[in-house]
Each structure stands twice: as structure tokens, then as C-alpha cells.
Design a protein around this motif. Structure first.
Motif, PDB file in Angstrom:
ATOM      1  N   GLY A   3       7.764  64.358   9.842  1.00 39.41           N
ATOM      2  CA  GLY A   3       6.221  64.704   9.369  1.00 39.41           C
ATOM      3  C   GLY A   3       6.883  64.072   7.498  1.00 39.41           C
ATOM      4  N   ASP A   4       8.207  64.838   7.572  1.00 42.63           N
ATOM      5  CA  ASP A   4       7.970  64.215   5.870  1.00 42.63           C
ATOM      6  C   ASP A   4       7.612  62.741   5.229  1.00 42.63           C
ATOM      7  N   SER A   5       8.501  62.018   6.558  1.00 40.68           N
ATOM      8  CA  SER A   5       8.291  60.239   6.348  1.00 40.68           C
ATOM      9  C   SER A   5       6.513  59.681   6.152  1.00 40.68           C
ATOM     10  N   GLY A   9      -1.907  56.869  -0.968  1.00 39.52           N
ATOM     11  CA  GLY A   9      -3.204  56.851  -1.379  1.00 39.52           C
ATOM     12  C   GLY A   9      -4.365  57.490  -0.352  1.00 39.52           C
ATOM     13  N   VAL A  10      -3.492  58.021   0.562  1.00 40.94           N
ATOM     14  CA  VAL A  10      -5.075  58.900   2.043  1.00 40.94           C
ATOM     15  C   VAL A  10      -3.937  59.847   2.262  1.00 40.94           C
ATOM     16  N   GLU A  11      -5.271  61.073   2.648  1.00 45.02           N
ATOM     17  CA  GLU A  11      -4.743  61.440   3.912  1.00 45.02           C
ATOM     18  C   GLU A  11      -3.989  61.568   4.474  1.00 45.02           C
ATOM     19  N   ARG A  12      -3.011  62.619   4.524  1.00 47.21           N
ATOM     20  CA  ARG A  12      -2.325  62.498   5.847  1.00 47.21           C
ATOM     21  C   ARG A  12      -2.642  62.378   7.668  1.00 47.21           C
ATOM     22  N   LYS A  13      -3.633  62.929   7.731  1.00 40.00           N
ATOM     23  CA  LYS A  13      -4.206  63.131   9.421  1.00 40.00           C
ATOM     24  C   LYS A  13      -5.368  61.632   9.177  1.00 40.00           C
ATOM     25  N   ASP A  14      -5.637  61.081   7.908  1.00 45.07           N
ATOM     26  CA  ASP A  14      -6.630  59.774   8.053  1.00 45.07           C
ATOM     27  C   ASP A  14      -5.283  58.679   8.385  1.00 45.07           C
ATOM     28  N   LEU A  15      -3.803  58.841   7.675  1.00 42.92           N
ATOM     29  CA  LEU A  15      -2.993  58.133   8.018  1.00 42.92           C
ATOM     30  C   LEU A  15      -2.083  58.435  10.106  1.00 42.92           C
ATOM     31  N   GLU A  16      -2.544  59.623   9.911  1.00 39.34           N
ATOM     32  CA  GLU A  16      -2.131  59.011  11.738  1.00 39.34           C
ATOM     33  C   GLU A  16      -3.454  58.781  12.552  1.00 39.34           C
TER      34      GLU A  16
END
Length: 136
Positions: free
Chosen positions: A13-15, A24-31
Motif C-alpha cells: 500500500g505505501d509503495s 501525479g495520478v490517483e492511487r485508484k487509477d494507478l491500481e
């Protein structure tokens, strides 16, 4: 439970949060970009999970692309800081195991390549000579 698809492990999660912040992207979008595939038909967009191997390939591809971009940025900034100009005839020579190399265009990138090659050659020589010592 996501037994057929992939997801970011809780201990990562931290990574993933840091990667999202730095890109510069949202975490949910990267996931979603790493763990999902979107198929577009004439009338709809269908998102479905991908398997763990495909997600790992996506992660590795993203890491490779980011590494390449960062390396190119470092090379560019280093060349600017040392005054490298493409239209100026600069000369950098490297004496290595195969002799003296002279390149048409020299830059920090070429120095990095030469340094890496020299380290690989040094490792190879050390490895081979140690094997030879063990034989005798």
C-alpha cells in the motif's frame, strides 16, 4: 475475494501510494491501470480484472518506462550542466580492454554505457580468473 484477478497486496500500500504521488495520478487509477483491462465495444466499455502474471508484467513495464524517462532526464540535465552542445565537436576517449574508442558524438550517456561495459568486463574477468584458480 479476487481469486481469478489481481490486486495490489495490502503490504504494498505505501509503495503504490508513493508511486501514484510521484506520477501525479490517483492511487485508484494507478491500481486500475495495473490490475484491470478495458475492452471497448461499439456501445460500452467493459473493465475486467487481469491475472497476476499480466499485472506483474504491467508493473514491470511501467517501472522500465519510468526508469528510462528518469535516465533520459538525468542524461539531458547532465549534458546541459557540462555544456554539451550537439553542434560542437567534443572528444571523449575511453581506453578499455579492447583499445581506444573514439565516438562521433560523445555525451554523458556514452560515458555511462562505457562505465557499465567496463564494470561488466571487470566482473567477467574476475569470475573467469577465479574459476581458473580453482582448477589449478
Amino acid at each position: 475475494n479476487n481469486s481469478e484477478g489481481s490486486m495490489v497486496m495490502q503490504e504494498c500500500g505505501d509503495s503504490i501510494e508513493m508511486a501514484a504521488k510521484l506520477t501525479g495520478v490517483e492511487r485508484k487509477d494507478l491500481e486500475a491501470s495495473l490490475c484491470m483491462v478495458t475492452r471497448v465495444t461499439r456501445t460500452e466499455r467493459i473493465r475486467s480484472p487481469i491475472n497476476v502474471r499480466q499485472a506483474a508484467d504491467n508493473r514491470d513495464s511501467l517501472a522500465k518506462a519510468l526508469y528510462g524517462l528518469i535516465f533520459n532526464l538525468i542524461v539531458h540535465n547532465t549534458n546541459l550542466s557540462i555544456g554539451f552542445l550537439e553542434d560542437v565537436k567534443l572528444f571523449v576517449g575511453v581506453l578499455d580492454i579492447f583499445g581506444f574508442e573514439c565516438f562521433k558524438m560523445n555525451s554523458f550517456e556514452q560515458l555511462c554505457i562505457n562505465f557499465t561495459n567496463e564494470r561488466l568486463q571487470q566482473f567477467f574477468n574476475s569470475f573467469v580468473f577465479k574459476l581458473e584458480e580453482q582448477l589449478y
